[in-house]
Enzyme design. Sequence first.
Site, PDB file in Angstrom:
ATOM      1  N   THR A  47       0.852  -1.189   0.000  1.00  0.00           N
ATOM      2  CA  THR A  47       0.000   0.000   0.000  1.00  0.00           C
ATOM      3  C   THR A  47       0.883   1.232   0.000  1.00  0.00           C
ATOM      4  OG1 THR A  47      -1.722  -1.172   1.227  1.00  0.00           O
ATOM      5  CG2 THR A  47      -1.808   1.232   1.246  1.00  0.00           C
ATOM      6  N   LYS A  79      -6.853   1.227  -3.558  1.00  0.00           N
ATOM      7  CA  LYS A  79      -6.488   0.594  -2.294  1.00  0.00           C
ATOM      8  C   LYS A  79      -6.661   1.573  -1.131  1.00  0.00           C
ATOM      9  CE  LYS A  79      -4.984  -2.477   0.608  1.00  0.00           C
ATOM     10  NZ  LYS A  79      -3.622  -2.987   0.647  1.00  0.00           N
ATOM     11  N   LYS A  89       0.370   3.768   9.048  1.00  0.00           N
ATOM     12  CA  LYS A  89       0.822   3.998   7.675  1.00  0.00           C
ATOM     13  C   LYS A  89      -0.359   4.149   6.720  1.00  0.00           C
ATOM     14  CE  LYS A  89       2.087   0.387   5.235  1.00  0.00           C
ATOM     15  NZ  LYS A  89       1.269   0.311   3.989  1.00  0.00           N
TER      16      LYS A  89
END
Length: 298
Positions: A95, A171, A239
């Site tokens: 990602t 995503k 993150k």
Amino acid sequence: MTNIAVFGLGSMGYGMAASCLRAGHAVHGFDVVPAQVSRFQDEGGTPGEMTDIAGALDVVGVVVLNAAQTEAVLFGSTGVVPHLRAGAVVVSCATVPPDFARAMATRCGEFGVLYLDAPISGGSIKAAAGQLSILASGSVESFDAARPFLEATAETVFELGDEIGKGSAMKSVNQLLAGTHIAVMAEALTFGISQGIEPQQFLDVISKCAGSSWMLENRAPHIVDGDYAPHSAVDIWLKDLGIVLDIAKGAKFSAPVAAAALQQFVAASGQGLGAQDDAAVAKVYARNAGLSLPGDKS
């Protein structure tokens, strides 16, 4: 038989590499943890030093944690891209921000190497079964070159067009939902405890009601069992939701629910829970309310 290398033999990458083996491909596995590499070779992985085998590779799957690790695998001091043949394809599964994906594609192109922006979804169990969802964008040539890898690792490949970065953008949309669903599941479960509802009863009832979600059904059992062995760790969300909010800021888009969920994961990490399963965010709610979760020591 396709010659494949998988960089990153963690909970997702190991399952993907094993799925490629089952599909009959020659698969090299690389990881910063030597024991993972040895384990994979013991189970049928092809040995060889990266610099010795890179020129014969058809597909390089990069299944690492973040953008920095992806860049290190591709272009670091021991980066693989300069050693690849023209026409080989990099399938980038971490990602990452869409702008980063575009930058990596451009740099790969300077070596004649194809690039597929291909983040993954589904968790470690589906990775091991070769049943992931892959959210991919790239050229027709990139898809064609990556097809053996995609077919071995995914139940569904969403082909989102030829614009690099579209896969990573999709995503980020998924991660906004997934992260907030985990946090709100933890909030609802602990709210239920405050009202005398046992976690198992919460799971039995709400999983069959309109308030359910995939994340509730997948993560609430971890809390019920008091088992926080990481399938996906708390710190992953610092993150991933951080990426969501960075993208939102750049687009001048307000994402207050995602921001609130991120703060709960930040709190969990600050309490020393960063390496635990992301369901451990429930401990933040429980501690704040003076509640006990299954497995808590009195």
